[in-house]
Design an enzyme around this catalytic site. Structure first.
Site, PDB file in Angstrom:
ATOM      1  N   HIS A   7      39.104  67.513  47.569  1.00  0.00           N
ATOM      2  CA  HIS A   7      40.489  67.541  47.112  1.00  0.00           C
ATOM      3  C   HIS A   7      40.925  66.099  46.786  1.00  0.00           C
ATOM      4  CE1 HIS A   7      41.098  66.930  51.564  1.00  0.00           C
ATOM      5  NE2 HIS A   7      41.827  65.941  51.067  1.00  0.00           N
TER       6      HIS A   7
HETATM    7  P1  TYD Z   1      40.960  70.891  55.447  1.00  0.00           P
HETATM    8  O1  TYD Z   1      42.009  70.396  54.501  1.00  0.00           O
HETATM    9  O2  TYD Z   1      40.160  72.092  55.038  1.00  0.00           O
HETATM   10  O3  TYD Z   1      39.968  69.718  55.863  1.00  0.00           O
HETATM   11  P2  TYD Z   1      38.971  68.855  54.948  1.00  0.00           P
HETATM   12  O4  TYD Z   1      39.821  68.144  53.947  1.00  0.00           O
HETATM   13  O5  TYD Z   1      38.291  67.908  55.885  1.00  0.00           O
HETATM   14  O6  TYD Z   1      37.976  69.766  54.316  1.00  0.00           O
HETATM   15  O7  TYD Z   1      41.680  71.191  56.832  1.00  0.00           O
HETATM   16  C1  TYD Z   1      41.126  72.059  57.815  1.00  0.00           C
HETATM   17  C2  TYD Z   1      42.281  72.723  58.562  1.00  0.00           C
HETATM   18  O8  TYD Z   1      43.030  71.764  59.296  1.00  0.00           O
HETATM   19  C3  TYD Z   1      43.259  73.430  57.637  1.00  0.00           C
HETATM   20  O9  TYD Z   1      43.602  74.664  58.251  1.00  0.00           O
HETATM   21  C4  TYD Z   1      44.460  72.521  57.601  1.00  0.00           C
HETATM   22  C5  TYD Z   1      44.411  71.841  58.953  1.00  0.00           C
HETATM   23  N1  TYD Z   1      44.968  70.485  58.948  1.00  0.00           N
HETATM   24  C6  TYD Z   1      46.137  70.244  59.639  1.00  0.00           C
HETATM   25  O10 TYD Z   1      46.744  71.136  60.233  1.00  0.00           O
HETATM   26  N2  TYD Z   1      46.646  68.975  59.637  1.00  0.00           N
HETATM   27  C7  TYD Z   1      46.020  67.956  59.020  1.00  0.00           C
HETATM   28  O11 TYD Z   1      46.508  66.792  59.069  1.00  0.00           O
HETATM   29  C8  TYD Z   1      44.804  68.215  58.298  1.00  0.00           C
HETATM   30  C9  TYD Z   1      44.076  67.115  57.573  1.00  0.00           C
HETATM   31  C10 TYD Z   1      44.310  69.495  58.292  1.00  0.00           C
END
Ligand code: TYD
Length: 133
Positions: free
Chosen positions: A49
């Protein structure tokens, strides 16, 4: 590309090492949120992303991982394998994290609270977003 590797000062003595990070000193923004990625399943890719306005500092504090960065024009892959090194990633950069070593811990300092509206999770949409501005 607006991505810098920063070498943090480690305060070492015969007891071991310690690194301290403060906002607007080692970290060039106000730290609003900290999260960490650990116990990563081998072979997976995370991230995938970009952010509209968020800035982050990524530090692999244990083990190693690779970060693919893409500003819509250039791509670059950075290996993070040293807890003294931070990768400053600004907004409008597509990032993918992969090749996590077993036990790797990637800590991320972020300039804003979690906001799903700040994410661009579709690569085609990202390319249009950076091309438009
Ligand atoms: P995700 O965006 O999929 O992580 P990555 O970018 O590492 O692939 O996030 C995984 C889960 O964690 C998703 O359900 C959102 C949650 N999350 C939070 O609640 N707070 C945060 O600050 C972050 C980064 C993720």
């Amino acid at each position: 590309m607006q991505v810098d590797k920063v070498l943090f000062k480690s305060c070492g003595d015969n007891r071991g090492q310690l690194i301290a990070l403060e906002e607007f000193k080692e970290i060039p923004f106000s730290i609003k949120r900290v999260y960490y990625v650990y116990d990563t399943t081998q072979g997976v890719k995370r991230g995938c992303h970009a952010h509209k306005s968020l800035e982050q500092m990524l530090i692999c504090i244990h083990g190693s991982c690779k970060i693919l960065l893409d500003d819509g024009v250039e791509k670059e892959t950075v290996l993070l394998s040293d807890p003294r090194v931070g990768l400053h990633v600004t907004n409008r950069i597509w990032r993918e994290m992969f090749d996590f070593s077993p036990g790797a811990v990637l800590i991320v300092l972020a300039s804003k609270l979690y906001d799903e509206n700040d994410y661009i999770r579709d690569y085609v949409e990202f390319k249009k977003y950076v091309a438009a501005k």
